[in-house]
Design an enzyme around this catalytic site. Structure first.
Site: not given
Ligand code: DSN
Length: 424
Positions: A51, A53, A197, A223, A226, A232
């Site tokens: 942990y 924080e 974003d 994120t 991707k 993740r």
């Molecule tokens: N769920 C993601 C996507 O597939 O684009 C976006 O949050």
């Protein structure tokens, strides 16, 4: 997984089956990828036990000797890779990252402006079913009916009319490059802060295959799993002047302790993305998407915007006589995994939309190139033909899909995917 198999054979069995599935299928979900074995190792590390924080040097628990080093290293790598003045690597994923930015920079009731979900935007860019659409006054922009591209003049007009506190750019399903400089000019002219974003694009950006939002915009969210090919998670990067507000919004504003095992894996992924080979990877993602789009067009599919400039191909499945949902489900049975998706101005509802969305980050990670893209387009066409023909009995359909799945499997056996322990 010897230990896991002994302690919990049921979960071990499910994980093995998922490993085999990820090997044996052509994975075209645009937001998915294969991480490296090194990223998986860091994800599965002892950092999950801790942990912490707070932030490096300012924690609410003791025992942070290694966590502080790790988070500082991860932040440094993120800033260097993206050219950012400040990075917060604690967001649990993209949606919390976006909500933290809104919490930091806007008050409930302020106007935020983003791309509509139905036109390729994201839920958290102000959709009414998202908290972003509940807490803020939302203005949504979309694409032009004639070519399905963003109309920057219209975005500018809306910005002048509504004078938003935040102008958000970025998408989940828009196959064209974004003009971050233009977004920044539009937003700054009306006193808005501009948020990019780049969840879908971050791997392309650091690999030089898509223009960077820096130095144009004020805040960047992404994120990490991707096209960036990390674990993740989420990240926020910004100018120094917003750093304190952003950090406070992430913790204690929105989250508790960061997921330190994810931070470890993200640090590894950022190092991998800084290697010269990652630039080749990013280029291959876009090249593959362009070959796939062209081949599908030759097969009679209507491709939204007529092609692509990033990792995405958005198809109007109705151009081949099936709905997006029918095509996505039939493709899954044939070993090709994607998601059904609304297309702009879609007359159909979200659960039965007209389109499917395809993406090339995962298949590019396993080394597919132009030949494989043309082969995939041909399989997608065969599946659509079988599914669209009402005269084909169900059993015959199943056999046709199984035949294609077998061919898919043979191709996959030739291209071992990173990180998997099963390669056929
Ligand atoms: N769920 C993601 C996507 O597939 O684009 C976006 O949050």
């Amino acid at each position: 997984m010897a230990g896991l198999r002994q302690v919990d054979p049921e979960v071990a069995h499910i994980l093995s089956a998922e490993n085999r599935r990820q090997h044996a299928k052509v994975r075209l979900i645009a937001s998915e990828n294969y991480v490296s074995h090194a990223v998986l190792e860091a994800t599965a590390s002892v950092m999950t036990n801790k942990y912490s924080e707070g932030y490096p040097g300012r924690r609410y628990y003791e025992g942070q000797q290694q966590v502080d080093r790790l988070e500082a290293l991860c932040v440094r790598r993120a800033c260097e890779l993206f050219g950012a003045e400040h990075a917060n690597v604690q967001p649990y994923s993209g949606s919390p990252a976006n909500l933290a930015v809104y919490l930091a920079l806007a008050k409930p009731g302020d106007t935020i402006m983003g791309q509509a979900l139905a036109h390729g935007g994201h839920l958290t860019h102000g959709d009414p079913v998202s908290m972003s659409g509940v807490l803020y006054r939302v203005v949504q922009y979309g694409v032009r009916p004639e070519d399905y591209r963003l109309d920057y003049d219209e975005i500018e007009r809306l910005a002048h009319q509504h004078r938003p506190r935040l102008l958000i750019c970025g998408h989940s399903s828009y196959p064209r490059q974004l003009d971050f400089a233009r977004f920044a000019a539009i937003g700054h002219a009306v006193g808005a802060l501009v948020v990019a974003d780049i969840a879908h694009l971050s791997g392309l950006v650091v690999g030089g295959a898509h223009p960077s939002p820096f130095p144009h915009v004020d805040v960047v969210t992404t994120t990490t799993h991707k096209s960036l090919r990390g674990p993740r998670g989420g990240m926020i990067m910004c100018r120094r002047e917003w750093a304190e507000a952003i950090d406070k919004a992430v913790f204690p504003g929105l989250q508790g302790g960061p997921h330190n095992h994810t931070t470890a894996a993200l640090a590894v992924a950022l190092r991998e993305a800084a290697q010269p080979a990652f630039r080749d990877y990013a280029r291959r993602i876009v090249d593959n998407a362009q070959v796939l789009a062209a081949a599908l067009q030759e097969q009679g599919f209507r491709v939204i915007t007529g092609g692509t400039e990033n990792h995405l191909v958005v198809l109007d499945a109705t151009s081949r006589g099936v709905t997006g949902r029918q095509l996505a489900k039939a493709l899954d049975a044939a070993g090709i995994v994607c998601n059904f998706n609304r297309i702009p101005f879609d007359p159909q509802p979200a659960m039965h939309p007209s389109g499917v969305r395809l993406g090339t980050p995962a298949v590019s990670s396993r080394g597919f190139g132009a030949d494989q893209m043309r082969q995939i387009a041909s399989w997608i066409s065969r599946v659509a033909r079988v599914r669209a023909d009402a005269a084909v009995p169900l059993e015959q359909r199943r056999v046709a899909y199984a035949e294609i799945a077998h061919e898919v499997r043979q191709l996959c056996d030739r291209f071992p995917a990173p990180g998997l322990t099963y390669h056929g």
